[in-house]
Design a protein around this motif. Structure first.
Motif, mmCIF file in Angstrom:
data_model
loop_
_atom_site.group_PDB
_atom_site.id
_atom_site.type_symbol
_atom_site.label_atom_id
_atom_site.label_comp_id
_atom_site.label_asym_id
_atom_site.label_seq_id
_atom_site.Cartn_x
_atom_site.Cartn_y
_atom_site.Cartn_z
ATOM 1 N N UNK A 15 0.835 -1.196 0.000
ATOM 2 C CA UNK A 15 0.000 0.000 0.000
ATOM 3 C C UNK A 15 0.872 1.250 0.000
ATOM 4 N N UNK A 16 0.249 2.383 -0.256
ATOM 5 C CA UNK A 16 0.982 3.639 -0.342
ATOM 6 C C UNK A 16 0.957 4.318 1.020
ATOM 7 N N UNK A 17 1.987 4.070 1.803
ATOM 8 C CA UNK A 17 2.031 4.579 3.176
ATOM 9 C C UNK A 17 3.045 5.727 3.249
ATOM 10 N N UNK A 18 2.748 6.785 4.010
ATOM 11 C CA UNK A 18 3.727 7.868 4.157
ATOM 12 C C UNK A 18 5.043 7.334 4.685
ATOM 13 N N UNK A 19 6.133 7.966 4.264
ATOM 14 C CA UNK A 19 7.464 7.451 4.547
ATOM 15 C C UNK A 19 7.711 7.193 6.026
ATOM 16 N N UNK A 20 7.331 8.157 6.887
ATOM 17 C CA UNK A 20 7.695 7.964 8.278
ATOM 18 C C UNK A 20 6.786 6.981 8.991
ATOM 19 N N UNK A 21 5.691 6.567 8.355
ATOM 20 C CA UNK A 21 4.810 5.599 8.992
ATOM 21 C C UNK A 21 5.081 4.178 8.537
ATOM 22 N N UNK A 22 5.994 4.018 7.568
ATOM 23 C CA UNK A 22 6.194 2.689 6.996
ATOM 24 C C UNK A 22 6.709 1.712 8.027
ATOM 25 N N UNK A 23 6.215 0.490 7.925
ATOM 26 C CA UNK A 23 6.724 -0.535 8.830
ATOM 27 C C UNK A 23 5.893 -0.622 10.086
ATOM 28 N N UNK A 24 6.512 -0.398 11.232
ATOM 29 C CA UNK A 24 5.807 -0.604 12.498
ATOM 30 C C UNK A 24 4.738 0.417 12.846
ATOM 31 N N UNK A 25 4.962 1.750 12.610
ATOM 32 C CA UNK A 25 3.914 2.689 13.026
ATOM 33 C C UNK A 25 2.560 2.413 12.377
ATOM 34 N N UNK A 26 2.537 2.167 11.068
ATOM 35 C CA UNK A 26 1.237 1.940 10.454
ATOM 36 C C UNK A 26 0.648 0.624 10.954
ATOM 37 N N UNK A 27 1.522 -0.345 11.249
ATOM 38 C CA UNK A 27 1.008 -1.610 11.791
ATOM 39 C C UNK A 27 0.332 -1.378 13.127
ATOM 40 N N UNK A 28 0.900 -0.477 13.940
ATOM 41 C CA UNK A 28 0.291 -0.202 15.231
ATOM 42 C C UNK A 28 -1.054 0.489 15.083
#
Lengths: 192, 225, 60
Positions: free
Chosen positions: A162-175
Protein backbone atom coordinates in the motif's frame (compact mmCIF):
# COMPACT_ATOMS: atom_id res chain seq x y z
CA UNK A 1 -21.06 -23.75 35.79
CA UNK A 2 -20.95 -24.57 32.06
CA UNK A 3 -22.36 -21.14 31.31
CA UNK A 4 -19.64 -19.55 33.43
CA UNK A 5 -16.98 -21.51 31.59
CA UNK A 6 -18.35 -20.58 28.19
CA UNK A 7 -18.43 -16.93 29.23
CA UNK A 8 -14.83 -17.21 30.40
CA UNK A 9 -13.85 -18.78 27.10
CA UNK A 10 -15.49 -16.08 25.00
CA UNK A 11 -14.04 -13.38 27.25
CA UNK A 12 -10.50 -14.66 27.08
CA UNK A 13 -10.58 -15.16 23.30
CA UNK A 14 -12.49 -12.12 22.09
CA UNK A 15 -13.42 -9.63 24.75
CA UNK A 16 -10.35 -9.49 26.98
CA UNK A 17 -8.00 -10.38 24.19
CA UNK A 18 -4.39 -10.83 25.20
CA UNK A 19 -3.03 -8.52 22.54
CA UNK A 20 -5.74 -5.98 21.87
CA UNK A 21 -7.05 -5.42 25.38
CA UNK A 22 -4.31 -6.53 27.73
CA UNK A 23 -1.39 -5.35 25.53
CA UNK A 24 0.56 -8.55 25.98
CA UNK A 25 2.81 -10.31 23.52
CA UNK A 26 3.35 -7.22 21.41
CA UNK A 27 7.03 -7.80 20.65
CA UNK A 28 6.46 -11.06 18.74
CA UNK A 29 3.18 -9.62 17.48
CA UNK A 30 5.06 -6.89 15.64
CA UNK A 31 7.96 -9.09 14.68
CA UNK A 32 6.43 -12.27 13.35
CA UNK A 33 3.36 -10.90 11.60
CA UNK A 34 4.83 -9.93 8.26
CA UNK A 35 3.99 -13.23 6.64
CA UNK A 36 0.98 -15.47 7.13
CA UNK A 37 3.03 -18.65 7.38
CA UNK A 38 5.24 -17.40 10.19
CA UNK A 39 2.23 -16.02 12.05
CA UNK A 40 0.54 -19.41 11.87
CA UNK A 41 3.67 -21.16 13.09
CA UNK A 42 4.07 -18.77 15.99
CA UNK A 43 0.40 -19.07 16.91
CA UNK A 44 0.46 -22.86 17.15
CA UNK A 45 3.71 -22.83 19.12
CA UNK A 46 2.31 -20.31 21.59
CA UNK A 47 -0.88 -22.32 22.15
CA UNK A 48 1.13 -25.41 22.89
CA UNK A 49 3.61 -23.76 25.25
CA UNK A 50 0.98 -21.81 27.18
CA UNK A 51 -1.27 -24.82 27.73
CA UNK A 52 1.65 -26.90 28.99
CA UNK A 53 3.15 -24.11 31.10
CA UNK A 54 -0.17 -23.07 32.57
CA UNK A 55 -1.01 -26.55 33.76
CA UNK A 56 2.45 -27.28 35.14
CA UNK A 57 2.82 -23.96 36.99
CA UNK A 58 -0.67 -24.24 38.44
CA UNK A 59 0.14 -27.70 39.72
CA UNK A 60 3.50 -26.64 41.09
CA UNK A 61 2.03 -23.63 42.86
CA UNK A 62 -0.76 -25.46 44.59
CA UNK A 63 1.06 -28.70 45.32
CA UNK A 64 4.50 -27.44 46.28
CA UNK A 65 4.67 -23.71 46.95
CA UNK A 66 1.53 -23.30 49.03
CA UNK A 67 2.06 -26.27 51.39
CA UNK A 68 5.64 -25.18 51.99
CA UNK A 69 4.74 -21.50 52.49
CA UNK A 70 6.98 -20.47 49.66
CA UNK A 71 4.52 -18.29 47.72
CA UNK A 72 7.06 -15.54 47.33
CA UNK A 73 9.00 -17.79 44.99
CA UNK A 74 6.21 -17.81 42.45
CA UNK A 75 7.84 -15.48 39.92
CA UNK A 76 11.17 -17.26 39.85
CA UNK A 77 9.47 -20.66 39.73
CA UNK A 78 7.19 -19.73 36.87
CA UNK A 79 9.88 -18.24 34.68
CA UNK A 80 12.15 -21.25 35.22
CA UNK A 81 9.32 -23.68 34.47
CA UNK A 82 8.40 -21.79 31.30
CA UNK A 83 12.00 -21.70 30.11
CA UNK A 84 12.49 -25.40 30.87
CA UNK A 85 9.27 -26.32 29.05
CA UNK A 86 10.39 -24.40 25.99
CA UNK A 87 13.68 -26.28 25.95
CA UNK A 88 11.87 -29.58 26.45
CA UNK A 89 9.41 -28.83 23.63
CA UNK A 90 12.20 -27.91 21.27
CA UNK A 91 14.11 -31.11 22.06
CA UNK A 92 10.95 -33.17 21.65
CA UNK A 93 10.18 -31.58 18.29
CA UNK A 94 13.71 -32.05 17.03
CA UNK A 95 13.60 -35.74 17.78
CA UNK A 96 10.03 -36.64 16.89
CA UNK A 97 8.83 -34.40 14.12
CA UNK A 98 11.28 -32.61 11.83
CA UNK A 99 8.42 -31.26 9.76
CA UNK A 100 6.88 -29.55 12.76
CA UNK A 101 10.29 -28.36 13.88
CA UNK A 102 10.87 -26.82 10.47
CA UNK A 103 7.69 -24.80 10.65
CA UNK A 104 7.62 -23.65 14.22
CA UNK A 105 10.81 -24.67 15.96
CA UNK A 106 12.52 -21.37 15.35
CA UNK A 107 9.89 -19.43 17.23
CA UNK A 108 10.10 -21.46 20.39
CA UNK A 109 13.00 -19.63 22.07
CA UNK A 110 11.16 -16.41 21.38
CA UNK A 111 8.26 -17.59 23.50
CA UNK A 112 10.33 -17.66 26.68
CA UNK A 113 10.24 -13.88 26.84
CA UNK A 114 6.67 -13.63 25.65
CA UNK A 115 4.54 -11.69 28.13
CA UNK A 116 1.44 -13.78 27.45
CA UNK A 117 2.85 -16.96 28.93
CA UNK A 118 3.96 -15.44 32.21
CA UNK A 119 0.73 -13.46 32.43
CA UNK A 120 -1.45 -16.55 32.05
CA UNK A 121 0.52 -18.32 34.80
CA UNK A 122 0.26 -15.34 37.14
CA UNK A 123 -3.43 -14.69 36.48
CA UNK A 124 -4.34 -18.34 37.10
CA UNK A 125 -3.03 -17.85 40.61
CA UNK A 126 -4.12 -14.31 41.36
CA UNK A 127 -7.69 -14.89 40.19
CA UNK A 128 -7.90 -18.02 42.28
CA UNK A 129 -9.22 -20.23 39.51
CA UNK A 130 -10.15 -23.83 40.12
CA UNK A 131 -9.05 -26.46 37.65
CA UNK A 132 -11.93 -26.08 35.20
CA UNK A 133 -11.61 -22.31 34.99
CA UNK A 134 -7.87 -22.58 34.78
CA UNK A 135 -8.08 -24.96 31.80
CA UNK A 136 -10.56 -22.76 29.95
CA UNK A 137 -8.53 -19.62 30.53
CA UNK A 138 -5.26 -21.33 29.66
CA UNK A 139 -6.65 -22.63 26.37
CA UNK A 140 -8.65 -19.54 25.49
CA UNK A 141 -6.00 -16.87 25.90
CA UNK A 142 -3.43 -18.24 23.44
CA UNK A 143 -6.24 -19.04 21.00
CA UNK A 144 -7.19 -15.37 21.09
CA UNK A 145 -3.55 -14.41 20.60
CA UNK A 146 -3.16 -16.76 17.63
CA UNK A 147 -6.42 -15.57 16.06
CA UNK A 148 -5.50 -11.90 16.25
CA UNK A 149 -1.94 -12.63 15.11
CA UNK A 150 -3.20 -14.44 12.01
CA UNK A 151 -5.71 -11.74 11.09
CA UNK A 152 -3.04 -9.10 11.63
CA UNK A 153 -0.57 -10.88 9.38
CA UNK A 154 -3.14 -11.07 6.59
CA UNK A 155 -3.67 -7.31 6.83
CA UNK A 156 0.04 -6.61 7.02
CA UNK A 157 0.75 -8.55 3.85
CA UNK A 158 -1.57 -6.13 2.08
CA UNK A 159 0.01 -3.15 3.80
CA UNK A 160 3.38 -3.95 2.28
CA UNK A 161 2.11 -2.91 -1.14
CA UNK A 162 0.00 0.00 0.00
CA UNK A 163 0.98 3.64 -0.34
CA UNK A 164 2.03 4.58 3.18
CA UNK A 165 3.73 7.87 4.16
CA UNK A 166 7.46 7.45 4.55
CA UNK A 167 7.69 7.96 8.28
CA UNK A 168 4.81 5.60 8.99
CA UNK A 169 6.19 2.69 7.00
CA UNK A 170 6.72 -0.54 8.83
CA UNK A 171 5.81 -0.60 12.50
CA UNK A 172 3.91 2.69 13.03
CA UNK A 173 1.24 1.94 10.45
CA UNK A 174 1.01 -1.61 11.79
CA UNK A 175 0.29 -0.20 15.23
CA UNK A 176 -2.47 1.98 13.86
CA UNK A 177 -3.97 -1.13 12.27
CA UNK A 178 -3.76 -2.86 15.63
CA UNK A 179 -5.61 0.06 17.18
CA UNK A 180 -8.38 -0.22 14.60
CA UNK A 181 -8.60 -3.95 15.29
CA UNK A 182 -8.92 -3.18 18.98
CA UNK A 183 -11.78 -0.86 18.22
CA UNK A 184 -13.44 -3.51 16.03
CA UNK A 185 -13.10 -6.20 18.67
CA UNK A 186 -14.46 -3.93 21.38
CA UNK A 187 -17.68 -3.88 19.39
CA UNK A 188 -18.10 -7.57 20.20
CA UNK A 189 -18.67 -6.74 23.84
CA UNK A 190 -22.38 -7.17 23.39
CA UNK A 191 -22.07 -10.94 22.90
CA UNK A 192 -22.41 -11.82 26.55
CA UNK B 1 33.41 10.84 24.35
CA UNK B 2 32.15 7.57 23.02
CA UNK B 3 30.28 6.96 26.24
CA UNK B 4 28.49 10.27 26.12
CA UNK B 5 27.54 9.62 22.50
CA UNK B 6 26.13 6.20 23.40
CA UNK B 7 24.26 7.74 26.28
CA UNK B 8 22.70 10.44 24.11
CA UNK B 9 21.84 7.91 21.44
CA UNK B 10 20.05 5.76 23.96
CA UNK B 11 17.84 8.72 24.87
CA UNK B 12 16.48 9.77 21.51
CA UNK B 13 17.91 8.24 18.37
CA UNK B 14 18.07 4.66 19.62
CA UNK B 15 15.29 5.10 22.12
CA UNK B 16 14.51 1.54 23.26
CA UNK B 17 10.76 2.05 22.98
CA UNK B 18 10.19 4.22 19.92
CA UNK B 19 13.38 3.43 18.02
CA UNK B 20 13.99 -0.24 18.74
CA UNK B 21 10.40 -1.26 19.61
CA UNK B 22 11.41 -3.05 22.80
CA UNK B 23 9.29 -3.15 25.93
CA UNK B 24 6.11 -2.43 24.00
CA UNK B 25 3.75 -4.33 26.28
CA UNK B 26 4.33 -2.30 29.39
CA UNK B 27 4.54 1.00 27.50
CA UNK B 28 1.10 0.67 26.01
CA UNK B 29 -0.58 -0.79 29.06
CA UNK B 30 0.45 1.48 31.90
CA UNK B 31 0.74 4.90 30.32
CA UNK B 32 -2.71 6.06 31.33
CA UNK B 33 -1.36 8.35 34.02
CA UNK B 34 1.86 10.11 34.96
CA UNK B 35 2.04 8.30 38.32
CA UNK B 36 2.14 4.94 36.60
CA UNK B 37 4.71 6.10 34.09
CA UNK B 38 7.13 7.44 36.64
CA UNK B 39 6.64 4.45 38.95
CA UNK B 40 7.24 1.94 36.18
CA UNK B 41 10.13 3.93 34.72
CA UNK B 42 11.92 4.10 38.06
CA UNK B 43 11.35 0.37 38.67
CA UNK B 44 12.79 -0.48 35.24
CA UNK B 45 15.80 1.79 35.81
CA UNK B 46 16.49 0.09 39.13
CA UNK B 47 16.28 -3.39 37.65
CA UNK B 48 18.37 -2.37 34.62
CA UNK B 49 21.17 -0.83 36.66
CA UNK B 50 21.32 -3.64 39.20
CA UNK B 51 21.06 -6.45 36.66
CA UNK B 52 23.67 -4.84 34.41
CA UNK B 53 26.06 -4.41 37.34
CA UNK B 54 25.59 -7.93 38.70
CA UNK B 55 25.85 -9.59 35.30
CA UNK B 56 28.91 -7.55 34.45
CA UNK B 57 30.52 -8.46 37.77
CA UNK B 58 30.08 -12.20 37.24
CA UNK B 59 30.68 -12.24 33.50
CA UNK B 60 34.05 -13.96 33.81
CA UNK B 61 32.70 -16.67 36.11
CA UNK B 62 29.75 -17.83 34.01
CA UNK B 63 30.46 -20.48 31.36
CA UNK B 64 29.45 -19.24 27.95
CA UNK B 65 26.84 -21.89 27.19
CA UNK B 66 24.62 -21.25 30.16
CA UNK B 67 24.70 -17.49 30.27
CA UNK B 68 21.10 -16.97 29.18
CA UNK B 69 19.62 -19.15 31.94
CA UNK B 70 21.80 -17.44 34.52
CA UNK B 71 20.75 -13.98 33.33
CA UNK B 72 17.09 -14.94 33.47
CA UNK B 73 17.42 -16.19 37.02
CA UNK B 74 19.24 -13.04 38.17
CA UNK B 75 16.67 -10.75 36.55
CA UNK B 76 13.76 -12.74 38.00
CA UNK B 77 15.18 -12.51 41.51
CA UNK B 78 15.75 -8.76 41.18
CA UNK B 79 12.24 -8.17 39.89
CA UNK B 80 10.71 -10.15 42.73
CA UNK B 81 12.67 -8.05 45.23
CA UNK B 82 11.51 -4.84 43.58
CA UNK B 83 7.93 -6.12 43.51
CA UNK B 84 8.00 -6.89 47.22
CA UNK B 85 9.47 -3.45 47.95
CA UNK B 86 6.75 -1.75 45.92
CA UNK B 87 4.06 -3.83 47.60
CA UNK B 88 5.39 -2.75 50.97
CA UNK B 89 6.12 0.94 50.45
CA UNK B 90 3.87 2.06 47.59
CA UNK B 91 0.78 -0.20 47.54
CA UNK B 92 -1.20 2.25 45.41
CA UNK B 93 1.42 1.92 42.68
CA UNK B 94 1.28 -1.85 43.02
CA UNK B 95 -2.47 -1.99 42.45
CA UNK B 96 -2.40 0.36 39.46
CA UNK B 97 0.58 -1.25 37.74
CA UNK B 98 -0.81 -4.68 38.55
CA UNK B 99 0.70 -7.62 36.72
CA UNK B 100 3.17 -5.45 34.78
CA UNK B 101 5.64 -5.32 37.65
CA UNK B 102 6.34 -9.06 37.49
CA UNK B 103 6.28 -8.75 33.70
CA UNK B 104 9.42 -6.60 33.89
CA UNK B 105 11.20 -9.97 33.94
CA UNK B 106 10.32 -10.57 30.29
CA UNK B 107 10.81 -6.98 29.23
CA UNK B 108 13.01 -7.28 26.17
CA UNK B 109 15.10 -4.26 27.13
CA UNK B 110 16.62 -5.85 30.22
CA UNK B 111 17.65 -9.21 28.80
CA UNK B 112 18.74 -7.51 25.60
CA UNK B 113 21.08 -5.07 27.32
CA UNK B 114 22.39 -7.82 29.57
CA UNK B 115 23.37 -9.97 26.67
CA UNK B 116 24.62 -7.24 24.39
CA UNK B 117 26.43 -4.94 26.75
CA UNK B 118 26.79 -6.11 30.32
CA UNK B 119 28.27 -9.46 29.38
CA UNK B 120 31.13 -7.75 27.58
CA UNK B 121 31.93 -4.58 29.53
CA UNK B 122 33.01 -3.49 32.97
CA UNK B 123 30.76 -2.82 35.92
CA UNK B 124 30.80 0.96 35.74
CA UNK B 125 30.20 1.05 31.98
CA UNK B 126 27.32 -1.35 32.32
CA UNK B 127 25.77 0.69 35.10
CA UNK B 128 25.97 3.82 32.94
CA UNK B 129 24.44 1.95 30.03
CA UNK B 130 21.63 0.83 32.32
CA UNK B 131 21.01 4.43 33.33
CA UNK B 132 21.00 5.56 29.71
CA UNK B 133 18.58 2.93 28.45
CA UNK B 134 16.42 3.30 31.53
CA UNK B 135 16.18 7.05 31.07
CA UNK B 136 15.25 6.49 27.44
CA UNK B 137 12.45 4.21 28.57
CA UNK B 138 11.33 6.69 31.23
CA UNK B 139 11.28 9.49 28.68
CA UNK B 140 9.20 7.38 26.33
CA UNK B 141 6.57 6.31 28.87
CA UNK B 142 6.42 9.79 30.34
CA UNK B 143 5.78 11.41 26.97
CA UNK B 144 3.08 8.87 26.15
CA UNK B 145 1.36 9.19 29.48
CA UNK B 146 1.39 13.00 29.43
CA UNK B 147 -0.36 12.96 26.07
CA UNK B 148 -2.84 10.26 27.03
CA UNK B 149 -3.68 11.62 30.43
CA UNK B 150 -4.04 15.15 29.13
CA UNK B 151 -6.31 14.24 26.25
CA UNK B 152 -8.42 11.68 28.06
CA UNK B 153 -9.02 13.47 31.34
CA UNK B 154 -7.94 17.03 30.66
CA UNK B 155 -5.89 17.11 33.86
CA UNK B 156 -2.18 16.72 34.37
CA UNK B 157 -1.80 15.41 37.88
CA UNK B 158 0.47 13.37 40.03
CA UNK B 159 0.07 11.97 43.50
CA UNK B 160 2.77 10.93 45.92
CA UNK B 161 3.35 7.21 45.29
CA UNK B 162 4.20 6.58 48.93
CA UNK B 163 1.17 8.41 50.25
CA UNK B 164 -1.83 8.09 47.99
CA UNK B 165 -3.78 10.97 49.52
CA UNK B 166 -1.17 13.61 48.88
CA UNK B 167 -1.58 15.30 45.49
CA UNK B 168 1.68 16.77 44.22
CA UNK B 169 0.22 18.84 41.45
CA UNK B 170 -2.94 18.97 39.43
CA UNK B 171 -3.44 21.25 36.44
CA UNK B 172 -6.59 21.26 34.42
CA UNK B 173 -5.58 22.22 30.91
CA UNK B 174 -8.59 21.08 28.94
CA UNK B 175 -12.14 21.71 30.11
CA UNK B 176 -14.09 18.65 31.19
CA UNK B 177 -16.51 18.81 28.25
CA UNK B 178 -13.78 18.57 25.66
CA UNK B 179 -11.90 15.49 26.85
CA UNK B 180 -11.50 12.62 24.41
CA UNK B 181 -11.92 9.44 26.41
CA UNK B 182 -10.70 7.36 23.49
CA UNK B 183 -7.17 7.93 24.69
CA UNK B 184 -7.61 5.82 27.77
CA UNK B 185 -8.79 2.88 25.66
CA UNK B 186 -6.57 0.47 23.68
CA UNK B 187 -7.33 2.33 20.45
CA UNK B 188 -5.91 5.54 21.85
CA UNK B 189 -2.86 3.75 23.20
CA UNK B 190 -2.01 2.26 19.80
CA UNK B 191 -2.65 5.53 17.98
CA UNK B 192 -0.54 7.64 20.32
CA UNK B 193 2.30 5.17 20.19
CA UNK B 194 2.18 4.95 16.40
CA UNK B 195 2.23 8.72 16.00
CA UNK B 196 5.14 9.15 18.42
CA UNK B 197 7.08 6.36 16.72
CA UNK B 198 6.40 7.90 13.32
CA UNK B 199 7.54 11.25 14.71
CA UNK B 200 10.83 9.74 15.79
CA UNK B 201 11.25 8.07 12.39
CA UNK B 202 10.58 11.39 10.66
CA UNK B 203 13.18 13.07 12.86
CA UNK B 204 15.72 10.35 12.08
CA UNK B 205 15.05 10.60 8.33
CA UNK B 206 15.47 14.37 8.55
CA UNK B 207 18.82 14.01 10.31
CA UNK B 208 19.92 11.41 7.77
CA UNK B 209 19.03 13.70 4.88
CA UNK B 210 20.96 16.58 6.42
CA UNK B 211 24.00 14.38 6.96
CA UNK B 212 23.83 13.04 3.42
CA UNK B 213 23.55 16.56 2.03
CA UNK B 214 26.51 17.71 4.11
CA UNK B 215 28.55 14.73 2.95
CA UNK B 216 27.62 15.35 -0.69
CA UNK B 217 28.61 19.01 -0.31
CA UNK B 218 31.93 18.04 1.24
CA UNK B 219 32.57 15.49 -1.54
CA UNK B 220 31.80 17.96 -4.30
CA UNK B 221 34.07 20.51 -2.66
CA UNK B 222 36.87 17.95 -2.60
CA UNK B 223 36.25 17.01 -6.21
CA UNK B 224 36.33 20.64 -7.21
CA UNK B 225 39.77 21.17 -5.62
CA UNK C 1 10.82 -17.40 58.33
CA UNK C 2 12.68 -20.23 60.00
CA UNK C 3 15.73 -22.06 58.75
CA UNK C 4 13.86 -25.15 57.60
CA UNK C 5 11.76 -23.02 55.28
CA UNK C 6 14.80 -21.11 54.03
CA UNK C 7 16.60 -24.38 53.39
CA UNK C 8 13.60 -25.80 51.50
CA UNK C 9 13.35 -22.61 49.43
CA UNK C 10 17.00 -22.76 48.44
CA UNK C 11 16.71 -26.48 47.67
CA UNK C 12 13.63 -25.97 45.50
CA UNK C 13 15.17 -23.02 43.71
CA UNK C 14 18.41 -24.89 43.16
CA UNK C 15 16.66 -27.93 41.75
CA UNK C 16 14.62 -25.78 39.35
CA UNK C 17 17.74 -24.00 38.15
CA UNK C 18 19.48 -27.35 37.82
CA UNK C 19 16.66 -28.83 35.76
CA UNK C 20 16.61 -25.79 33.51
CA UNK C 21 20.34 -25.77 32.88
CA UNK C 22 20.30 -29.54 32.28
CA UNK C 23 17.50 -29.25 29.71
CA UNK C 24 19.14 -26.23 28.10
CA UNK C 25 22.46 -28.02 27.61
CA UNK C 26 20.73 -31.19 26.42
CA UNK C 27 18.75 -29.18 23.93
CA UNK C 28 21.87 -27.55 22.60
CA UNK C 29 23.48 -30.93 22.09
CA UNK C 30 20.59 -32.56 20.17
CA UNK C 31 21.25 -32.01 16.50
CA UNK C 32 18.65 -30.39 14.36
CA UNK C 33 17.01 -32.67 11.79
CA UNK C 34 18.52 -32.45 8.32
CA UNK C 35 17.29 -29.58 6.30
CA UNK C 36 16.82 -27.48 9.35
CA UNK C 37 20.31 -26.18 9.85
CA UNK C 38 19.77 -22.87 8.23
CA UNK C 39 16.40 -21.89 9.58
CA UNK C 40 15.94 -18.24 10.22
CA UNK C 41 12.84 -16.85 11.78
CA UNK C 42 10.95 -14.63 9.38
CA UNK C 43 11.10 -12.00 11.96
CA UNK C 44 12.22 -8.46 11.19
CA UNK C 45 9.70 -6.44 13.08
CA UNK C 46 11.49 -5.28 16.15
CA UNK C 47 15.03 -4.05 15.87
CA UNK C 48 15.91 -6.10 18.91
CA UNK C 49 19.36 -7.03 17.67
CA UNK C 50 19.97 -8.81 20.94
CA UNK C 51 17.23 -11.34 20.25
CA UNK C 52 18.73 -14.74 19.35
CA UNK C 53 16.51 -14.95 16.28
CA UNK C 54 17.41 -11.63 14.71
CA UNK C 55 18.34 -12.08 11.03
CA UNK C 56 21.75 -10.47 11.44
CA UNK C 57 22.99 -13.11 13.84
CA UNK C 58 25.22 -15.85 12.45
CA UNK C 59 24.79 -19.36 13.74
CA UNK C 60 27.34 -19.83 16.50
Amino acid sequence: MIGELITLLITSVLLNNAVLNQFLGLCPFMGVSRKKSSALGMGVAVVFVIVAAGIVTYGLYHLVLVPLNLEFMDLVTFILVIASLVQLTEMFLKKSSPALYKSLGVYLPLITTNCVVLNVCLVNISNGYDIAHMLVYTIGTPLGFALVLYIFSCIRERLEVADVPQCFKGNPIALIVAGLMAMAFSGLAGII
Amino acid sequence: MNRMQNFKNGLIKDNPVFGLYLGLCSTLAITTSINNAIGMGVAVIFVLILSNMIISAIRKLVPDEIRIPVYIVIIATLVKIIQMLIQAYAPALDSSLGVFIPLIVVNCIILGRAEAFASKNGVLDSALDGVGMGLGYLLAVLSMSVIRQLLSTGVLSMTNPFNEAQVLFSLRLIPEDFTISMFSSPLGAFMTFACLAAGLTAYKLHVQKKEAAAKAAANSQEAAK
Amino acid sequence: MDFAQLFLAILFFGSLVGIYIFLFLKNKKTPKPEGCENLKADCEGCKDIYCPNHPTKEES
